[in-house]
Design a protein around this motif. Structure first.
Motif, PDB file in Angstrom:
ATOM      1  N   LEU A  73     -41.774  26.402 -12.414  1.00  0.00           N
ATOM      2  CA  LEU A  73     -42.106  25.530 -11.273  1.00  0.00           C
ATOM      3  C   LEU A  73     -41.466  24.158 -11.403  1.00  0.00           C
ATOM      4  CD1 LEU A  73     -45.842  26.422 -10.558  1.00  0.00           C
ATOM      5  CD2 LEU A  73     -43.831  26.994  -9.193  1.00  0.00           C
ATOM      6  N   GLU A  74     -41.352  23.672 -12.630  1.00  0.00           N
ATOM      7  CA  GLU A  74     -40.699  22.364 -12.801  1.00  0.00           C
ATOM      8  C   GLU A  74     -39.236  22.415 -12.373  1.00  0.00           C
ATOM      9  OE1 GLU A  74     -41.619  21.032 -16.797  1.00  0.00           O
ATOM     10  OE2 GLU A  74     -43.509  20.146 -16.104  1.00  0.00           O
ATOM     11  N   GLN A  75     -38.634  23.604 -12.461  1.00  0.00           N
ATOM     12  CA  GLN A  75     -37.233  23.730 -12.017  1.00  0.00           C
ATOM     13  C   GLN A  75     -37.118  23.794 -10.494  1.00  0.00           C
ATOM     14  OE1 GLN A  75     -34.636  23.258 -13.988  1.00  0.00           O
ATOM     15  NE2 GLN A  75     -36.132  22.971 -15.622  1.00  0.00           N
ATOM     16  N   VAL A  76     -38.163  24.269  -9.822  1.00  0.00           N
ATOM     17  CA  VAL A  76     -38.050  24.369  -8.357  1.00  0.00           C
ATOM     18  C   VAL A  76     -38.805  23.257  -7.609  1.00  0.00           C
ATOM     19  CG1 VAL A  76     -37.492  26.838  -8.261  1.00  0.00           C
ATOM     20  CG2 VAL A  76     -39.891  26.131  -8.196  1.00  0.00           C
ATOM     21  N   MET A  77     -39.770  22.624  -8.275  1.00  0.00           N
ATOM     22  CA  MET A  77     -40.529  21.541  -7.618  1.00  0.00           C
ATOM     23  C   MET A  77     -40.274  20.188  -8.272  1.00  0.00           C
ATOM     24  SD  MET A  77     -44.271  23.397  -7.329  1.00  0.00           S
ATOM     25  CE  MET A  77     -45.096  22.162  -6.342  1.00  0.00           C
ATOM     26  N   GLY A  78     -39.580  20.216  -9.399  1.00  0.00           N
ATOM     27  CA  GLY A  78     -39.509  19.013 -10.222  1.00  0.00           C
ATOM     28  C   GLY A  78     -40.760  18.912 -11.070  1.00  0.00           C
ATOM     29  N   PRO A  79     -40.776  17.988 -12.047  1.00  0.00           N
ATOM     30  CA  PRO A  79     -41.969  17.847 -12.894  1.00  0.00           C
ATOM     31  C   PRO A  79     -43.081  17.108 -12.139  1.00  0.00           C
ATOM     32  CG  PRO A  79     -40.297  16.291 -13.555  1.00  0.00           C
ATOM     33  CD  PRO A  79     -39.700  17.091 -12.437  1.00  0.00           C
ATOM     34  N   PHE A  80     -43.513  17.738 -11.061  1.00  0.00           N
ATOM     35  CA  PHE A  80     -44.548  17.175 -10.181  1.00  0.00           C
ATOM     36  C   PHE A  80     -45.525  18.285  -9.816  1.00  0.00           C
ATOM     37  CE2 PHE A  80     -40.709  14.627  -9.253  1.00  0.00           C
ATOM     38  CZ  PHE A  80     -41.189  13.380  -9.613  1.00  0.00           C
ATOM     39  N   VAL A  81     -46.008  18.993 -10.831  1.00  0.00           N
ATOM     40  CA  VAL A  81     -46.771  20.217 -10.571  1.00  0.00           C
ATOM     41  C   VAL A  81     -48.243  19.976 -10.893  1.00  0.00           C
ATOM     42  CG1 VAL A  81     -46.995  22.655 -11.156  1.00  0.00           C
ATOM     43  CG2 VAL A  81     -44.737  21.573 -11.191  1.00  0.00           C
ATOM     44  N   GLN A  82     -49.094  20.078  -9.876  1.00  0.00           N
ATOM     45  CA  GLN A  82     -50.531  19.902 -10.118  1.00  0.00           C
ATOM     46  C   GLN A  82     -51.289  21.133  -9.631  1.00  0.00           C
ATOM     47  OE1 GLN A  82     -52.236  16.343  -8.183  1.00  0.00           O
ATOM     48  NE2 GLN A  82     -51.965  17.314  -6.193  1.00  0.00           N
ATOM     49  N   LEU A  83     -52.488  21.303 -10.155  1.00  0.00           N
ATOM     50  CA  LEU A  83     -53.324  22.421  -9.711  1.00  0.00           C
ATOM     51  C   LEU A  83     -53.989  22.040  -8.399  1.00  0.00           C
ATOM     52  CD1 LEU A  83     -54.688  25.192 -10.237  1.00  0.00           C
ATOM     53  CD2 LEU A  83     -56.513  23.937 -11.398  1.00  0.00           C
ATOM     54  N   ASP A  84     -53.673  22.785  -7.349  1.00  0.00           N
ATOM     55  CA  ASP A  84     -54.325  22.528  -6.060  1.00  0.00           C
ATOM     56  C   ASP A  84     -55.657  23.271  -5.994  1.00  0.00           C
ATOM     57  OD1 ASP A  84     -54.183  21.570  -3.169  1.00  0.00           O
ATOM     58  OD2 ASP A  84     -54.543  23.711  -2.935  1.00  0.00           O
ATOM     59  N   ASN A  85     -55.612  24.573  -6.272  1.00  0.00           N
ATOM     60  CA  ASN A  85     -56.876  25.330  -6.319  1.00  0.00           C
ATOM     61  C   ASN A  85     -56.690  26.607  -7.119  1.00  0.00           C
ATOM     62  OD1 ASN A  85     -56.798  27.851  -4.318  1.00  0.00           O
ATOM     63  ND2 ASN A  85     -55.638  26.203  -3.369  1.00  0.00           N
ATOM     64  N   LEU A  86     -57.786  27.056  -7.681  1.00  0.00           N
ATOM     65  CA  LEU A  86     -57.771  28.240  -8.541  1.00  0.00           C
ATOM     66  C   LEU A  86     -58.827  29.205  -8.023  1.00  0.00           C
ATOM     67  CD1 LEU A  86     -56.756  29.618 -11.092  1.00  0.00           C
ATOM     68  CD2 LEU A  86     -58.343  28.254 -12.405  1.00  0.00           C
ATOM     69  N   THR A  87     -58.369  30.364  -7.579  1.00  0.00           N
ATOM     70  CA  THR A  87     -59.246  31.279  -6.850  1.00  0.00           C
ATOM     71  C   THR A  87     -59.269  32.656  -7.488  1.00  0.00           C
ATOM     72  OG1 THR A  87     -58.808  30.133  -4.779  1.00  0.00           O
ATOM     73  CG2 THR A  87     -59.564  32.406  -4.596  1.00  0.00           C
ATOM     74  N   LEU A  88     -60.464  33.183  -7.661  1.00  0.00           N
ATOM     75  CA  LEU A  88     -60.630  34.570  -8.110  1.00  0.00           C
ATOM     76  C   LEU A  88     -61.506  35.262  -7.066  1.00  0.00           C
ATOM     77  CD1 LEU A  88     -60.245  36.735 -10.281  1.00  0.00           C
ATOM     78  CD2 LEU A  88     -62.126  35.723 -11.546  1.00  0.00           C
ATOM     79  N   ALA A  89     -60.993  36.350  -6.508  1.00  0.00           N
ATOM     80  CA  ALA A  89     -61.716  37.001  -5.407  1.00  0.00           C
ATOM     81  C   ALA A  89     -61.658  38.504  -5.577  1.00  0.00           C
ATOM     82  CB  ALA A  89     -61.087  36.614  -4.076  1.00  0.00           C
ATOM     83  N   ALA A  90     -62.625  39.170  -4.972  1.00  0.00           N
ATOM     84  CA  ALA A  90     -62.617  40.639  -4.953  1.00  0.00           C
ATOM     85  C   ALA A  90     -62.817  41.087  -3.512  1.00  0.00           C
ATOM     86  CB  ALA A  90     -63.728  41.189  -5.839  1.00  0.00           C
ATOM     87  N   PHE A  91     -61.920  41.960  -3.065  1.00  0.00           N
ATOM     88  CA  PHE A  91     -62.028  42.478  -1.701  1.00  0.00           C
ATOM     89  C   PHE A  91     -62.680  43.861  -1.758  1.00  0.00           C
ATOM     90  CE2 PHE A  91     -58.322  39.667  -1.726  1.00  0.00           C
ATOM     91  CZ  PHE A  91     -58.522  38.892  -0.598  1.00  0.00           C
TER      92      PHE A  91
END
Ligand SMILES: O=C(O)CCC(=O)C(=O)O
Length: 276
Positions: A73-91
Protein backbone atom coordinates in the motif's frame (compact mmCIF):
# COMPACT_ATOMS: atom_id res chain seq x y z
CA UNK A 1 7.87 -14.63 2.11
CA UNK A 2 8.75 -13.66 -1.41
CA UNK A 3 6.19 -11.41 -3.07
CA UNK A 4 6.49 -9.99 -6.58
CA UNK A 5 5.56 -6.39 -5.72
CA UNK A 6 6.30 -5.07 -9.21
CA UNK A 7 3.81 -7.47 -10.75
CA UNK A 8 1.19 -6.75 -8.09
CA UNK A 9 1.56 -2.99 -8.54
CA UNK A 10 1.14 -3.29 -12.33
CA UNK A 11 -1.94 -5.49 -11.92
CA UNK A 12 -3.46 -3.17 -9.32
CA UNK A 13 -2.96 -0.12 -11.51
CA UNK A 14 -4.35 -1.82 -14.62
CA UNK A 15 -7.23 -3.87 -13.13
CA UNK A 16 -7.94 -2.14 -9.81
CA UNK A 17 -7.07 -5.12 -7.62
CA UNK A 18 -4.29 -7.57 -6.79
CA UNK A 19 -4.54 -10.96 -5.06
CA UNK A 20 -1.94 -11.97 -2.46
CA UNK A 21 -2.24 -15.74 -1.97
CA UNK A 22 -1.93 -17.39 1.41
CA UNK A 23 -1.22 -14.40 3.64
CA UNK A 24 -3.14 -15.58 6.71
CA UNK A 25 -2.68 -18.95 8.41
CA UNK A 26 -5.33 -21.60 9.05
CA UNK A 27 -4.80 -21.06 12.76
CA UNK A 28 -5.50 -17.30 12.49
CA UNK A 29 -8.61 -17.98 10.44
CA UNK A 30 -9.92 -20.45 13.02
CA UNK A 31 -9.31 -17.97 15.83
CA UNK A 32 -11.09 -15.16 13.94
CA UNK A 33 -14.08 -17.42 13.29
CA UNK A 34 -14.18 -18.40 16.96
CA UNK A 35 -14.09 -14.75 18.06
CA UNK A 36 -16.90 -13.94 15.65
CA UNK A 37 -19.02 -16.76 17.12
CA UNK A 38 -18.39 -15.39 20.65
CA UNK A 39 -19.37 -11.88 19.58
CA UNK A 40 -22.54 -13.17 17.93
CA UNK A 41 -23.46 -14.81 21.20
CA UNK A 42 -22.61 -11.73 23.28
CA UNK A 43 -24.51 -9.40 20.94
CA UNK A 44 -27.58 -11.59 20.42
CA UNK A 45 -27.33 -12.60 16.80
CA UNK A 46 -25.60 -9.51 15.41
CA UNK A 47 -23.54 -10.71 12.44
CA UNK A 48 -21.68 -7.56 11.26
CA UNK A 49 -18.96 -6.12 13.49
CA UNK A 50 -16.99 -2.95 12.79
CA UNK A 51 -14.34 -1.68 15.20
CA UNK A 52 -12.89 -5.19 15.35
CA UNK A 53 -9.50 -3.95 16.53
CA UNK A 54 -10.98 -2.93 19.88
CA UNK A 55 -13.01 -6.18 20.11
CA UNK A 56 -9.97 -8.42 19.51
CA UNK A 57 -6.72 -6.41 19.46
CA UNK A 58 -4.27 -9.30 19.77
CA UNK A 59 -6.00 -11.35 17.08
CA UNK A 60 -6.53 -8.45 14.71
CA UNK A 61 -3.34 -6.39 14.90
CA UNK A 62 -1.21 -8.90 12.91
CA UNK A 63 -3.69 -8.51 10.03
CA UNK A 64 -3.91 -4.71 10.28
CA UNK A 65 -0.13 -4.28 10.42
CA UNK A 66 0.73 -7.08 7.99
CA UNK A 67 4.09 -6.04 6.47
CA UNK A 68 3.29 -7.36 2.98
CA UNK A 69 0.04 -5.39 2.78
CA UNK A 70 1.60 -2.25 4.23
CA UNK A 71 4.68 -2.45 1.97
CA UNK A 72 2.36 -2.80 -1.02
CA UNK A 73 0.00 0.00 0.00
CA UNK A 74 2.87 2.39 0.66
CA UNK A 75 3.89 1.89 -2.98
CA UNK A 76 0.43 2.74 -4.32
CA UNK A 77 -0.79 5.30 -1.74
CA UNK A 78 2.51 6.62 -0.46
CA UNK A 79 3.46 6.27 3.22
CA UNK A 80 0.07 7.70 4.20
CA UNK A 81 -1.75 4.53 5.18
CA UNK A 82 -4.19 4.56 8.10
CA UNK A 83 -6.81 2.13 9.33
CA UNK A 84 -10.22 3.43 8.32
CA UNK A 85 -12.28 0.49 9.58
CA UNK A 86 -11.90 -3.16 10.43
CA UNK A 87 -14.89 -5.37 9.79
CA UNK A 88 -15.64 -9.03 10.43
CA UNK A 89 -19.02 -10.22 9.19
CA UNK A 90 -20.90 -13.42 8.49
CA UNK A 91 -23.56 -13.66 5.82
CA UNK A 92 -26.30 -16.25 6.37
CA UNK A 93 -27.18 -18.78 3.69
CA UNK A 94 -30.27 -18.22 1.54
CA UNK A 95 -32.17 -20.38 -0.90
CA UNK A 96 -30.91 -20.93 -4.45
CA UNK A 97 -34.31 -19.95 -5.96
CA UNK A 98 -34.31 -16.53 -4.23
CA UNK A 99 -30.76 -15.72 -5.21
CA UNK A 100 -30.66 -17.17 -8.74
CA UNK A 101 -28.97 -14.75 -11.13
CA UNK A 102 -28.41 -12.21 -8.31
CA UNK A 103 -25.35 -10.45 -6.96
CA UNK A 104 -25.19 -8.85 -3.51
CA UNK A 105 -24.88 -5.25 -4.74
CA UNK A 106 -22.43 -3.47 -7.04
CA UNK A 107 -20.66 -0.51 -5.48
CA UNK A 108 -17.43 1.46 -5.24
CA UNK A 109 -16.02 1.72 -1.74
CA UNK A 110 -15.91 4.50 0.84
CA UNK A 111 -13.98 7.69 -0.07
CA UNK A 112 -14.14 6.92 -3.82
CA UNK A 113 -15.44 9.03 -6.71
CA UNK A 114 -16.66 8.24 -10.21
CA UNK A 115 -13.56 8.25 -12.44
CA UNK A 116 -13.74 10.54 -15.48
CA UNK A 117 -11.09 9.82 -18.02
CA UNK A 118 -9.51 6.36 -18.01
CA UNK A 119 -6.39 7.62 -16.27
CA UNK A 120 -5.10 5.74 -13.21
CA UNK A 121 -4.96 7.76 -10.03
CA UNK A 122 -3.68 6.60 -6.63
CA UNK A 123 -6.52 5.44 -4.38
CA UNK A 124 -7.79 7.52 -1.46
CA UNK A 125 -8.57 4.19 0.20
CA UNK A 126 -7.94 0.53 -0.40
CA UNK A 127 -9.61 -2.59 0.97
CA UNK A 128 -7.70 -5.72 2.05
CA UNK A 129 -10.49 -8.27 1.75
CA UNK A 130 -10.33 -11.91 2.76
CA UNK A 131 -12.78 -14.70 3.48
CA UNK A 132 -12.61 -17.19 6.29
CA UNK A 133 -13.44 -20.11 3.97
CA UNK A 134 -12.75 -20.94 0.33
CA UNK A 135 -15.23 -19.20 -1.96
CA UNK A 136 -17.11 -21.71 -4.12
CA UNK A 137 -20.25 -21.12 -6.18
CA UNK A 138 -22.21 -22.06 -3.05
CA UNK A 139 -20.36 -19.64 -0.73
CA UNK A 140 -20.47 -16.97 -3.45
CA UNK A 141 -17.42 -15.61 -5.26
CA UNK A 142 -16.28 -12.00 -5.20
CA UNK A 143 -17.19 -10.15 -8.42
CA UNK A 144 -15.25 -7.24 -9.85
CA UNK A 145 -15.47 -5.03 -12.94
CA UNK A 146 -11.82 -4.78 -13.95
CA UNK A 147 -10.65 -1.29 -14.85
CA UNK A 148 -13.69 0.46 -13.30
CA UNK A 149 -11.30 2.30 -10.94
CA UNK A 150 -10.11 4.22 -14.05
CA UNK A 151 -13.19 4.28 -16.28
CA UNK A 152 -16.49 6.10 -15.79
CA UNK A 153 -18.53 2.89 -15.48
CA UNK A 154 -21.98 3.65 -14.06
CA UNK A 155 -24.86 1.35 -13.08
CA UNK A 156 -27.74 3.75 -12.86
CA UNK A 157 -30.64 1.30 -12.98
CA UNK A 158 -31.35 0.14 -9.40
CA UNK A 159 -32.31 -3.39 -10.50
CA UNK A 160 -29.08 -3.83 -12.47
CA UNK A 161 -27.14 -3.22 -9.24
CA UNK A 162 -28.13 -6.68 -8.06
CA UNK A 163 -27.66 -8.48 -11.40
CA UNK A 164 -24.51 -10.01 -12.92
CA UNK A 165 -22.64 -7.52 -15.14
CA UNK A 166 -21.51 -8.16 -18.70
CA UNK A 167 -17.92 -7.13 -17.85
CA UNK A 168 -17.62 -8.91 -14.50
CA UNK A 169 -14.83 -11.25 -13.40
CA UNK A 170 -15.53 -13.81 -10.67
CA UNK A 171 -12.80 -14.40 -8.09
CA UNK A 172 -12.83 -17.64 -6.15
CA UNK A 173 -10.70 -16.59 -3.21
CA UNK A 174 -9.16 -19.25 -0.98
CA UNK A 175 -9.20 -18.92 2.81
CA UNK A 176 -6.00 -17.06 3.69
CA UNK A 177 -5.77 -15.15 0.39
CA UNK A 178 -6.10 -11.36 0.51
CA UNK A 179 -7.36 -9.26 -2.38
CA UNK A 180 -6.41 -5.61 -2.21
CA UNK A 181 -8.90 -3.43 -4.08
CA UNK A 182 -8.65 0.20 -5.24
CA UNK A 183 -11.62 2.07 -3.77
CA UNK A 184 -12.72 3.10 -7.26
CA UNK A 185 -13.13 -0.55 -8.33
CA UNK A 186 -16.77 -1.61 -8.74
CA UNK A 187 -17.30 -4.93 -6.98
CA UNK A 188 -19.94 -7.08 -5.34
CA UNK A 189 -20.29 -10.22 -3.27
CA UNK A 190 -22.52 -13.11 -4.36
CA UNK A 191 -25.39 -14.40 -2.21
CA UNK A 192 -24.47 -17.35 -0.05
CA UNK A 193 -26.35 -20.60 -0.71
CA UNK A 194 -23.85 -22.97 0.93
CA UNK A 195 -26.02 -23.83 3.92
CA UNK A 196 -23.25 -22.42 6.17
CA UNK A 197 -22.11 -18.95 7.23
CA UNK A 198 -20.06 -17.00 4.68
CA UNK A 199 -17.35 -15.09 6.58
CA UNK A 200 -16.05 -11.80 5.19
CA UNK A 201 -13.10 -9.92 6.70
CA UNK A 202 -12.14 -6.43 5.57
CA UNK A 203 -9.18 -4.32 6.66
CA UNK A 204 -10.05 -1.00 5.10
CA UNK A 205 -7.23 1.53 4.84
CA UNK A 206 -7.55 5.15 3.79
CA UNK A 207 -5.21 8.05 3.27
CA UNK A 208 -3.99 9.53 6.54
CA UNK A 209 -5.01 12.91 5.08
CA UNK A 210 -8.63 11.86 5.63
CA UNK A 211 -10.75 11.18 8.70
CA UNK A 212 -11.23 7.55 9.73
CA UNK A 213 -14.45 5.64 10.36
CA UNK A 214 -13.70 3.30 13.30
CA UNK A 215 -13.12 4.67 16.79
CA UNK A 216 -9.40 4.36 17.52
CA UNK A 217 -9.79 5.85 21.02
CA UNK A 218 -10.71 2.63 22.84
CA UNK A 219 -8.34 1.57 25.65
CA UNK A 220 -7.09 -1.57 23.90
CA UNK A 221 -6.40 0.22 20.62
CA UNK A 222 -4.67 3.02 22.55
CA UNK A 223 -2.44 0.43 24.21
CA UNK A 224 -1.25 -0.70 20.77
CA UNK A 225 -0.63 2.93 19.84
CA UNK A 226 1.38 3.55 23.02
CA UNK A 227 3.53 0.53 22.25
CA UNK A 228 4.18 1.77 18.68
CA UNK A 229 5.08 5.22 20.05
CA UNK A 230 7.55 3.70 22.50
CA UNK A 231 9.37 2.15 19.52
CA UNK A 232 9.08 5.30 17.40
CA UNK A 233 7.30 3.23 14.79
CA UNK A 234 5.68 5.94 12.65
CA UNK A 235 4.13 3.48 10.21
CA UNK A 236 2.26 1.72 12.99
CA UNK A 237 1.35 4.98 14.76
CA UNK A 238 -0.04 6.33 11.48
CA UNK A 239 -2.34 3.31 11.16
CA UNK A 240 -4.11 4.53 14.28
CA UNK A 241 -4.29 8.18 13.30
CA UNK A 242 -1.14 9.53 14.97
CA UNK A 243 1.26 11.06 12.47
CA UNK A 244 3.74 13.71 13.69
CA UNK A 245 5.14 14.31 10.16
CA UNK A 246 1.80 14.80 8.43
CA UNK A 247 1.88 18.59 8.18
CA UNK A 248 5.41 18.68 6.76
CA UNK A 249 4.89 15.81 4.32
CA UNK A 250 1.52 17.05 3.09
CA UNK A 251 3.06 20.44 2.33
CA UNK A 252 6.34 19.29 0.79
CA UNK A 253 6.25 21.66 -2.18
CA UNK A 254 5.57 18.85 -4.69
CA UNK A 255 8.48 19.68 -6.99
CA UNK A 256 9.99 16.20 -7.24
CA UNK A 257 8.17 13.03 -8.38
CA UNK A 258 5.85 11.67 -5.67
CA UNK A 259 7.39 8.19 -5.95
CA UNK A 260 10.84 9.57 -5.16
CA UNK A 261 9.59 11.41 -2.09
CA UNK A 262 7.62 8.38 -0.92
CA UNK A 263 10.72 6.17 -1.00
CA UNK A 264 12.67 8.76 1.05
CA UNK A 265 9.94 8.96 3.67
CA UNK A 266 9.49 5.17 3.81
CA UNK A 267 13.24 4.80 4.44
CA UNK A 268 13.20 7.61 7.05
CA UNK A 269 10.34 5.92 8.93
CA UNK A 270 12.18 2.60 8.89
CA UNK A 271 15.38 4.18 10.17
CA UNK A 272 13.56 5.97 12.98
CA UNK A 273 12.42 2.74 14.67
CA UNK A 274 14.28 2.13 17.92
CA UNK A 275 15.89 -1.27 18.11
CA UNK A 276 15.56 -3.23 21.39
O1 LIG B 1 -19.23 -9.99 0.19
C1 LIG B 1 -18.29 -9.77 -0.57
O2 LIG B 1 -17.72 -10.66 -1.18
C2 LIG B 1 -17.83 -8.36 -0.80
C3 LIG B 1 -18.48 -7.39 0.16
C4 LIG B 1 -18.01 -6.01 -0.09
O3 LIG B 1 -17.35 -5.76 -0.99
C5 LIG B 1 -18.31 -4.90 0.75
O4 LIG B 1 -19.03 -5.08 1.72
O5 LIG B 1 -17.83 -3.78 0.44
Amino acid sequence: MSVNFKQHIETYKRDGFAVFPNLYSTDQIQQWRKRHAELMEDYEGQTWFGNMLEYAPKLMWPAVSHPVILDFLEQVMGPFVQLDNLTLAAFPSGSTEETENKVSGWHRDRWAHLPQDGIYRPPTASNAISYLQDLTDGFGPLRVISGSHRNPVTIEDAEARSKPHVDETLIYMKAGDVVVTHNGLIHSGTPNTSGQWRYFFSVYYNSSWLKYTDNHNGPLTQRILAEARSRNDYRQMRLLGDEPQLQARSNSGFLVPDQQRWQEWIAADRNAIKSD
